[in-house]
Design an enzyme around this catalytic site. Structure first.
Site, short mmCIF file in Angstrom:
data_model
loop_
_atom_site.label_atom_id
_atom_site.label_comp_id
_atom_site.label_asym_id
_atom_site.label_seq_id
_atom_site.Cartn_x
_atom_site.Cartn_y
_atom_site.Cartn_z
N ASP A 3 0.80 -1.37 0.04
CA ASP A 3 0.08 0.01 -0.02
C ASP A 3 1.06 1.28 -0.03
O ASP A 3 0.52 2.15 -0.56
CB ASP A 3 -0.93 0.14 1.13
CG ASP A 3 -2.01 -1.09 1.23
OD1 ASP A 3 -2.33 -1.45 0.15
OD2 ASP A 3 -2.41 -1.39 2.14
N GLU A 61 1.48 -1.14 5.45
CA GLU A 61 -0.03 -1.55 5.01
C GLU A 61 -1.01 -0.62 5.73
O GLU A 61 -0.98 -0.06 6.77
CB GLU A 61 -0.33 -2.91 5.61
CG GLU A 61 -1.68 -3.55 5.42
CD GLU A 61 -2.04 -4.08 4.05
OE1 GLU A 61 -3.06 -4.19 3.54
OE2 GLU A 61 -0.87 -3.88 3.20
N LYS A 117 -4.97 0.32 6.43
CA LYS A 117 -6.21 -0.31 6.82
C LYS A 117 -7.16 0.73 7.35
O LYS A 117 -6.54 1.70 8.06
CB LYS A 117 -6.32 -1.57 7.48
CG LYS A 117 -5.72 -2.82 6.78
CD LYS A 117 -6.43 -3.17 5.69
CE LYS A 117 -5.75 -4.35 4.87
NZ LYS A 117 -6.75 -4.76 3.77
#
Length: 277
Positions: A74, A105, A107
């Site tokens: 990401d 990452e 999220k």
């Protein structure tokens, strides 16, 4: 006019802006894929704005000279000085592993599933094969330096789980999957303090290690380090504490990545690079 600035209010304002932008993306973008992209782009643009210009920030896949690749990452913080080529195909960046400083990452929530998933993503980058080669600095040649650590982290909007639970999940990640730093911007940031042996990278520059030996040192470092403790920030300064710690890691713990050996990549097209002028 005052000749002082209230840094606490300034940092608080930056955090409030970030939270507002992330919340807007989360609440008003309904398509899951587009929502994920918007969160990632928000973090990418924020780090591009505030990190020094020597660091590039993009969503990418990381590759190595053997043709191996990572999962799609990401957010990658990487170098383009000693790693001068980055490919872009169909909107996707392909970055050589040698140039990577950090991977994250992104999220919406910091929870068990996303922490474990982040560890898998981080491992997919750290296990790639890296090269290192000599450089010339101010006219003087230097032998290849040690490979650098790759920082691994997770970035989210919020978390609903308590600190001890977060600690349990972070401690469950071993070796190449281990996480160094993270931020749930509405609640807290954290960094993991490890018991580790950095001295294994302090070998004699005349030792002339093979690429395999360099990569084995990195694997040994991650496999041997153990969690000492995990530090959490306060809610009202989660973003700035994350950023300050990240910058500290990049500038003083990692430094500059090792120079890529382009000849190893040239082998993929059966081309031999001439090293002399």
């Amino acid at each position: 006019m005052s000749d002082k600035i209230n840094l606490r209010k300034l940092f608080g304002g930056l955090q409030a802006q970030m939270i507002a932008q992330l919340n807007t993306n989360r609440e008003f973008i309904e398509h899951p894929g587009s929502k994920g992209d918007s969160l990632e782009n928000t973090w990418i643009e924020w780090l591009r704005t505030y990190l020094p210009n020597r660091y590039c920030v993009d969503k990418a896949i990381v590759i190595d000279s053997k043709g191996q690749l990572s999962h799609q990452i990401d957010l990658v913080i990487y170098d383009q000085t000693y790693t001068p080529f980055v490919f872009k195909q169909n909107g996707i960046f392909y970055i050589p592993a040698e140039g990577v400083y950090a991977v994250f990452e992104v999220k919406p929530d910091l929870d068990k599933g996303n922490i474990i998933y982040a560890g898998d993503k981080i491992e997919s980058v750290r296990k790639l094969f890296r090269t290192t080669t000599k450089i010339i600095d101010r006219g003087k040649p230097y032998n290849p330096r040690a490979l650098t650590k790759i920082l691994g982290g997770i970035l989210t909007i919020e978390t609903l789980i308590k600190d001890p639970t977060i600690e349990t999940h972070l401690k469950s990640l071993k070796g190449l999957k281990s996480i160094d730093i993270g931020c749930a911007v509405k609640n807290k940031s954290f960094y993991v303090n490890y018991i580790k042996d950095d001295s294994i990278f302090n070998f004699d520059r005349d030792a002339n290690l093979t690429f395999e030996e360099h990569n084995d040192l990195v694997l040994e470092f991650y496999n041997k380090r153990k969690v000492k403790n995990i530090e959490f920030s306060k809610k009202n300064n989660s973003l700035v504490t994350f950023f300050l710690q990240l910058t500290r890691y990049l500038q003083q713990s990692i430094g500059t990545v090792a120079a890529i050996d382009l000849s190893e990549y040239a082998k993929a097209i059966n081309f031999e690079i001439d090293e002399e002028i």
